[in-house]
Structures are given as structure tokens and as C-alpha cells.
Design an enzyme around this catalytic site. Structure first.
Site, short mmCIF file in Angstrom:
data_model
loop_
_atom_site.label_atom_id
_atom_site.label_comp_id
_atom_site.label_asym_id
_atom_site.label_seq_id
_atom_site.Cartn_x
_atom_site.Cartn_y
_atom_site.Cartn_z
CB CYS A 1 -55.70 -5.34 -27.43
SG CYS A 1 -55.62 -6.16 -29.03
CD1 TRP B 1 -51.71 -10.64 -24.47
CD2 TRP B 1 -52.00 -8.83 -23.18
NE1 TRP B 1 -51.86 -9.55 -25.31
CE2 TRP B 1 -52.04 -8.42 -24.54
CE3 TRP B 1 -52.17 -7.85 -22.18
CZ2 TRP B 1 -52.22 -7.10 -24.93
CZ3 TRP B 1 -52.35 -6.54 -22.56
CH2 TRP B 1 -52.37 -6.17 -23.93
CB VAL C 1 -56.32 -10.31 -26.32
CG1 VAL C 1 -56.05 -10.99 -25.01
CG2 VAL C 1 -55.48 -9.04 -26.47
CB SER D 1 -60.15 -9.37 -33.71
OG SER D 1 -59.36 -8.75 -34.73
CE1 TYR E 1 -49.70 -2.65 -31.72
CE2 TYR E 1 -51.45 -1.97 -33.20
CZ TYR E 1 -51.03 -2.35 -31.95
OH TYR E 1 -51.93 -2.42 -30.91
#
Length: 326
Positions: free
Chosen positions: A63, A96, A133, A149, A195
Site C-alpha cells: 500500500c 486485509w 492501512v 497516513s 486509483y
């Protein structure tokens, strides 16, 4: 992909039927901050003081969003302070997983859980939303600090400096105002743009994503013809946020996501810049192309129904980059 609804897992892929075939990323929901003294950050609640051994990262090597946090953990010397677990690259109907059947996948060292969603429900038994994640976990309070993130890398950039003595600053105050619009364009058209192209389910949605993607890559190629890094002669978070998309581009986005007007290697400055960042001390060890190729091609059944993982391309990220003259 699936999602949690009041703590219960619901299977299913992204629904583009109500958006004209357009992929729309959901926002993250855990937005607390680790700070040097435990005071509240720009969002969320306080009480998350920078302390050695207190925090744990759940990441996917595949990722790009999680990859950002691994890079900053390495750049800022946080390996001994923040522990890490790595999910399996296959993300199927259970989301996941913390299975260990792929080299580099660690399992769950904290709880022995099987699915990443169980980490979310450990923090909140009634959690709702996508299970993504990275996840930054607080071992002391038994909860998720953040799953955003962009904010985790800013925490890592400075919160632990008093413990590590590492004062390298990738979000310098004098450049912050200039960094923001660069980050915004790159996020919308490149980081998320690939994406939007790859998960589009109509021609119009694909066209609306792929044109701005390559317009921005052209803009970046020109910018990097005159500047060694995006903001001039200093590496900043803007570079690392871009890098995690660029390093995946030819292996997965060009073919799998149909971002094929040009390859990264067709852009002399972008390709050399990517190699320089890859060769930055410690960064190469955060790049796991086996997880990257496997995850995208195997997990996205709607894009690649036969789950065939292609053989290439062959890329030499270690070749001399020649950007010292800029």
C-alpha cells in the site's frame, strides 16, 4: 474490500453505481496525534505522548499510503521506538488479513488476530467504516491513534525528536505554505488519480481521471528539470508522498490500472528522481515489489478476474540517477 458496520463485517467491493462509475475514496476516521508532551494535536484528543515502545504500526508493504509511514519511520530513526506488523498482500473478501503465508508477512504480534478488522474492533467494538492501512496503535491505552497516513508522517517527522536526537525536518515551517498546494494536486491527480483511473467502471470516469494524471506528471517532469526536489534543493514530505506512487507506477498502475499513456521510465527527470529517492539511505529496504505486484493483481478481481500476476517489468532502481547537478 468490505467494511465494518457497527462492528460487523460486510463483504463487498466499491459501489460505483451511484457515482457514474467514479471511484471515491472514503475519509479516515481515527485522527488523534502523537505529540512530544502528549498534548492534543490539530485533530482528535490528547494523551498520546511520544514514548519508546508505546506505539505499533500495522502496514501493508503493497500500500502506498502505508509505505509513507514506513519511510518516515526509517528516515527518522524510529525502528526501535515504533514496532511494526505487516499484513498479507492478498486483500480479498475478508479484507486485509494477518496471515503469514507470504514472505515478509508477520502476523499479529500484539494480539494474534487473524484479520486487520479485529484490530479496529479491539479499539471500538462498534467500529464502522473501511478497514485500511496504516493503523497506528497505542499499546498503553489499547486503542488506535490514527489511520491517516498524511498525519502519521507528520507525527513521525517531529514528535520523537527529543528521544532520538534526529531533527531532520521534512515539513519545514518556511515551506509549509508552498508545500500544501503541491501536495493537494499530487494527491488528487496522482496518488489518488491512479486509483480513480484503475477503479473506474465507465469510460467517462476513466477519462476524467487519466487526463489530469498525465497532465500532472508532465507538470512534475518540467518542475524536476529545474529543481532537484519538488520544493527546490531540500527533500520534503511532498517528495516522499509522490515517491510511493512513482515507485509502483510501471509495475502496477501502468498496466493494471490502465495508466498507460506513458511509463515512468519515459520521463527522464521523474525516473531519475525516483531512483534518487529509492537510493536514499534506508528507503530501498521499505520497497517490497513482490508484495506490490501480488497485491494489486491478485486482490482486485473486478480489474483482473483471473488473478494472473504478470512477470514484469524489469526496473533498475539502483542505476545512477545523475541528479547531483541540479
Amino acid at each position: 474490500m468490505g467494511e465494518l458496520v457497527d462492528g460487523e463485517w460486510h463483504k463487498g467491493w466499491y459501489d460505483t453505481s451511484k457515482t457514474g462509475g467514479e471511484f471515491r475514496r472514503t475519509t479516515t476516521t481515527w485522527r488523534n496525534w502523537i505529540t512530544a508532551d502528549g498534548s492534543a494535536g490539530p485533530s482528535g484528543k490528547g494523551g498520546f505522548k511520544a514514548e519508546p515502545g508505546r506505539y505499533h504500526l500495522y502496514v501493508a508493504y503493497a500500500c502506498p499510503w502505508a509505505h509513507r509511514t514506513l519511510i518516515f519511520r526509517k528516515l527518522k530513526g524510529l525502528e526501535r521506538l515504533v514496532s511494526v506488523d505487516v499484513v498479507h498482500p492478498d486483500m480479498l473478501e475478508e479484507g486485509w488479513t494477518l496471515e503469514t503465508g507470504f514472505a515478509g508477512s508477520t502476523g499479529d504480534s500484539l494480539f494474534g488476530k487473524r484479520y486487520l478488522r479485529e484490530i479496529y474492533t479491539e479499539a471500538d467494538p462498534k467500529a464502522s467504516g473501511k478497514v485500511t492501512v496504516p493503523v497506528l496503535w497505542d499499546k498503553q491505552r489499547g486503542t488506535i491513534v490514527s489511520n491517516e497516513s498524511a498525519e502519521i508522517i507528520r507525527m513521525f517527522n517531529s514528535a520523537f525528536d527529543g528521544l532520538t536526537g534526529n531533527t531532520d525536518d521534512h515539513w519545514p515551517e518556511d515551506l509549509r505554505e508552498a508545500i500544501e498546494p503541491v501536495n493537494a494536486r499530487i494527491y488528487d491527480t496522482v496518488n489518488n488519480g491512479v486509483y480513480k483511473a484503475g477503479f473506474a467502471t465507465t469510460q467517462a470516469a476513466y477519462d476524467a481521471a487519466v487526463e489530469p494524471l498525465f497532465a500532472t506528471l508532465d507538470w512534475l517532469e518540467a518542475r524536476l528539470s529545474e529543481n532537484r526536489y519538488l520544493m527546490g534543493d531540500r527533500v520534503t514530505e511532498a517528495d516522499w508522498r509522490l515517491f510511493t506512487t512513482l515507485v509502483r507506477f510501471d509495475t502496477v498502475y501502468h498496466g493494471h490500472f490502465k495508466c498507460n499513456r506513458a511509463r515512468l521510465v519515459d520521463y527522464p527527470n521523474l525516473w531519475a528522481y525516483t531512483r534518487e529517492l529509492y537510493q536514499w539511505p534506508g528507503v530501498a529496504s521499505t520497497v517490497h515489489m513482490d508484495h506490490i505486484a501480488r497485491h494489486y493483481h491478485y486482490s482486485h478481481e473486478t480489474v483482473n478476474p483471473h488473478r494472473i500476476v504478470p512477470a514484469g517489468p524489469r526496473l533498475d532502481f539502483s542505476a545512477p540517477h545523475g541528479r547531483h547537478h541540479l
